[in-house]
Design a protein around this motif. Sequence first.
Motif, PDB file in Angstrom:
ATOM      1  N   PHE A   1       0.850  -1.188   0.057  1.00 25.43           N
ATOM      2  CA  PHE A   1       0.005  -0.017   0.005  1.00 25.43           C
ATOM      3  C   PHE A   1       0.980   1.276   0.077  1.00 25.43           C
ATOM      4  N   GLU A   2       0.561   2.099  -0.965  1.00 24.75           N
ATOM      5  CA  GLU A   2       1.158   3.408  -1.161  1.00 24.75           C
ATOM      6  C   GLU A   2       0.228   4.469  -1.665  1.00 24.75           C
ATOM      7  N   PRO A   3       0.272   5.636  -1.402  1.00 26.67           N
ATOM      8  CA  PRO A   3      -0.583   6.426  -1.885  1.00 26.67           C
ATOM      9  C   PRO A   3      -0.124   6.681  -3.537  1.00 26.67           C
TER      10      PRO A   3
ATOM     11  N   GLY B   1       2.515   0.176   5.032  1.00 28.56           N
ATOM     12  CA  GLY B   1       3.825   0.883   5.151  1.00 28.56           C
ATOM     13  C   GLY B   1       3.136   2.163   6.221  1.00 28.56           C
ATOM     14  N   HIS B   2       4.096   2.422   7.143  1.00 23.32           N
ATOM     15  CA  HIS B   2       4.015   3.718   8.007  1.00 23.32           C
ATOM     16  C   HIS B   2       4.884   4.785   7.726  1.00 23.32           C
ATOM     17  N   TYR B   3       4.974   5.807   8.460  1.00 22.50           N
ATOM     18  CA  TYR B   3       5.960   6.933   8.533  1.00 22.50           C
ATOM     19  C   TYR B   3       6.036   7.459   6.877  1.00 22.50           C
ATOM     20  N   GLU B   4       7.112   7.377   6.336  1.00 19.96           N
ATOM     21  CA  GLU B   4       7.114   7.966   5.081  1.00 19.96           C
ATOM     22  C   GLU B   4       7.044   6.620   4.044  1.00 19.96           C
ATOM     23  N   GLY B   5       6.755   5.573   4.250  1.00 21.42           N
ATOM     24  CA  GLY B   5       6.673   4.535   3.571  1.00 21.42           C
ATOM     25  C   GLY B   5       7.614   3.477   3.707  1.00 21.42           C
TER      26      GLY B   5
ATOM     27  N   PHE C   1      -5.541  10.657  -1.097  1.00 27.31           N
ATOM     28  CA  PHE C   1      -5.222  11.120   0.107  1.00 27.31           C
ATOM     29  C   PHE C   1      -4.364  10.598   0.956  1.00 27.31           C
ATOM     30  N   VAL C   2      -3.726  11.139   1.944  1.00 23.36           N
ATOM     31  CA  VAL C   2      -2.634  10.249   2.722  1.00 23.36           C
ATOM     32  C   VAL C   2      -2.954  10.085   4.292  1.00 23.36           C
TER      33      VAL C   2
ATOM     34  N   GLY D   1      -1.143   5.123   7.646  1.00 21.04           N
ATOM     35  CA  GLY D   1      -0.585   3.985   7.639  1.00 21.04           C
ATOM     36  C   GLY D   1      -1.484   3.003   6.908  1.00 21.04           C
ATOM     37  N   GLY D   2      -0.764   1.889   6.125  1.00 20.40           N
ATOM     38  CA  GLY D   2      -1.388   0.963   5.348  1.00 20.40           C
ATOM     39  C   GLY D   2      -2.355   0.087   6.079  1.00 20.40           C
ATOM     40  N   GLU D   3      -2.481   0.294   7.078  1.00 21.93           N
ATOM     41  CA  GLU D   3      -3.523  -0.914   7.870  1.00 21.93           C
ATOM     42  C   GLU D   3      -5.015  -0.383   7.660  1.00 21.93           C
ATOM     43  N   TYR D   4      -5.079   0.761   7.494  1.00 23.74           N
ATOM     44  CA  TYR D   4      -6.741   1.088   6.881  1.00 23.74           C
ATOM     45  C   TYR D   4      -6.785   0.763   5.498  1.00 23.74           C
ATOM     46  N   ALA D   5      -5.827   0.627   4.720  1.00 25.64           N
ATOM     47  CA  ALA D   5      -6.059   0.268   3.414  1.00 25.64           C
ATOM     48  C   ALA D   5      -6.292  -1.136   3.250  1.00 25.64           C
TER      49      ALA D   5
END
Length: 228
Positions: free
Chosen positions: A86-88, A112-116, A137-138, A141-145
Amino acid sequence: MRFDVLTLFPEMVRAPLSASIIGRAQAAGQVTLGVHDIREHGIGRHRTVDDTPYGGGSGMVMRCDVVADALAAVTTAHGPGKVVLFEPSGRPFDQRMAERFATEAHLVFVCGHYEGVDARFAASLGDRVEVVSIGDFVLTGGEYAALVVIDAVSRLLPGVLGNADSARVESFAPGRGLEFPQYTRPRDWEGWGVPEVLLSGNHAKIEAWRDAQSEERTARVRPDLARR
Ligand SMILES: C[S@@+](CC[C@H](N)C(=O)[O-])C[C@H]1O[C@@H](n2cnc3c(N)ncnc32)[C@H](O)[C@@H]1O
């Protein structure tokens, strides 16, 4: 279907997926969920998982060696699976992608978390990884995704929804735009009635009304979908 989630915050993933339809799908064996703490593969006594970005800038970047070790542990235990990072900046997730993912036997999500995550992690996986965004949107963390994708994919699996029609005739289903408005009891609520046609018992008329409402709503709210 098996989902494995690699995360620095396992509790963000486990609790929401234990409730409601996805919780029941796990109990029924239709969905198997593995949640893995990336920090277990961290470096040294402090289990370090991130470092400052080369080239400078704010924030921290997740180390590719740590995330790759976490992925290797899952692969060894549960087989390779398709990897979703997961990344924006990833490809936008939509219902077509959910349908495609629902045909896989095993998906491994990397949050990911922080800056990825260091870009070399995705590069090293080649075609085995798909980089996915859930919208423009940013998030923190990728957990929501991961929660969004697991929910959208699971409800497409055979037997997960009580009524198979639910997924077939909903918004974004193949050949459909947005769903028509829905109504239930009470018939009169604070001066608000229900469209007469829905009370008529005439199924052909009801279907025609719903198709027209669906078309009107799609054109008004999502002209991009209507054009497609
Ligand atoms: C704060 S974000 C990193 C943002 C990154 N620096 C950027 O500008 O593109 C941290 C993590 O949250 C997740 N994330 C944030 N927004 C997301 C989105 N729209 N879709 C999917 N994952 C997202 C990703 O896993 C990402 O690595």
